[in-house]
Design a protein around this motif. Structure first.
Motif, short mmCIF file in Angstrom:
data_model
loop_
_atom_site.label_atom_id
_atom_site.label_comp_id
_atom_site.label_asym_id
_atom_site.label_seq_id
_atom_site.Cartn_x
_atom_site.Cartn_y
_atom_site.Cartn_z
N THR A 87 -2.56 3.51 1.48
CA THR A 87 -3.06 3.05 2.77
C THR A 87 -4.56 3.31 2.87
O THR A 87 -5.01 4.43 2.65
CB THR A 87 -2.36 3.78 3.93
N VAL A 135 1.68 3.97 10.01
CA VAL A 135 1.32 4.40 8.65
C VAL A 135 1.11 5.91 8.57
O VAL A 135 0.75 6.42 7.51
CB VAL A 135 0.03 3.68 8.18
N ARG A 147 1.39 7.09 2.97
CA ARG A 147 1.27 6.51 1.62
C ARG A 147 -0.17 6.65 1.13
O ARG A 147 -1.12 6.41 1.87
CB ARG A 147 1.69 5.04 1.63
#
Length: 308
Positions: free
Chosen positions: A75, A14, A72
């Motif tokens: 997240t 991520v 992102r």
């Protein structure tokens, strides 16, 4: 003063992780993980020592620090142990490193312990300050001795909104105080602190820190993406890989303990060592001792074709 530059960037899980790399690209890989509230410059002396011995040395900025960024906005800004371990595993995957020596302290040591315990095939050896560093969240509310509770004041402070506001208001003053309290015999100068403190200006630093210190006490939920890893960690899995563990005799966070304290958490070969004159930031306070410990574990990688 040595600065760990330039930084490289790679998408891993991520995150877009910023990391410093040194040494030959085909050398035995070593990943060095920093803690809170420190940054990659904790290894400013250790990394050249290892690179000089032919290691491929990788020092990443943790989530919420330095130039590492979430890919992102949606997240969760989690600081839980499962997220830190998953980030390290994702970095190994992104760099196509099947197996490495992992070393760290504080948050970074926890990430290394998580990978060593749950994915031992990825870890040729572990250097861990404060020994077994996986949190036992189910028992986090069991009181410790009064002296040990006193040393954890900052964690309880972060449980409150006053603590969040205090960290956001003056993160430099707060983190510098922690450096002083946790390493009372380490006489760092202003330039040394400022070199690392720049990493705390990250837009997600406060959120990640606050979540970390609330999650470990079971006060907030974790990121659902890591629920499976947290369930595995709740079993307090043993570490089977070869390990060298340390405690500093002057650590202001966790009092030093002999090998028996965590012996049941290590099922593989382990050497535990107490280091006089060292507080909580061992790589920066005793870089030669830390680097030599890593080098003790590196030979396992020299003839390991899967490490390349």
């Amino acid at each position: 003063m040595n600065r760990m530059e330039p930084l490289r960037q790679i998408e891993a899980g991520v995150l877009e992780i910023a990391y410093h790399e040194s040494g030959p690209s085909d050398g035995p890989p070593v990943v060095l993980m920093h803690g809170f509230p420190y940054d990659i410059h904790a290894y400013a002396e250790v990394a050249p020592m290892l690179a000089g011995q032919g290691c491929r040395v990788i020092v990443p900025c943790l989530r919420g620090y330095g130039a590492t960024r979430f890919l992102r906005e949606a997240t969760p800004r989690s600081g839980e142990q499962a997220a830190l371990g998953a980030d390290l595993l994702a970095l190994l995957d992104a760099l196509a490193i099947p197996r490495a020596v992992l070393a760290g302290y504080d948050w970074g040591g926890r990430a290394a312990c998580v990978v060593a315990a749950l994915w031992p095939e990825r870890c040729a050896g572990l250097v861990s300050f404060n020994s077994y560093n996986i949190q036992d969240i189910a028992h986090a509310m069991v009181p410790d001795t009064p002296a040990n509770e006193h040393s954890l004041w900052y964690q309880y402070y972060f449980h409150s909104e006053r603590g969040r506001a205090g960290l956001a208001k003056d993160r430099k003053a707060l983190t510098r105080l922690l450096w002083q309290l946790w390493s009372p015999t380490w006489k760092f100068d202003d330039a040394t602190f400022e070199r690392s403190a720049a990493a705390f200006d990250h837009p997600d630093f406060v959120e990640v820190v606050i979540h970390s210190y609330r999650h470990r006490f079971g006060l907030v939920a974790g990121d659902p993406a890591y629920a499976g890893i947290e369930r595995r960690l709740a079993a307090q899995p043993a570490i089977s890989v070869p390990a060298i563990t340390f405690d500093g005799l002057d650590d202001g966070v966790r009092p030093p303990a002999d090998a028996s304290a965590h012996a049941h958490r290590f099922s593989g070969p382990r050497s535990h060592r107490l280091v006089p004159g060292v507080g909580h930031n061992m790589p920066q306070e005793a870089p030669r001792i830390f680097a030599d410990a890593v080098l003790e574990l590196v030979p396992a990688l020299h003839n390991d074709k899967t490490a390349r």
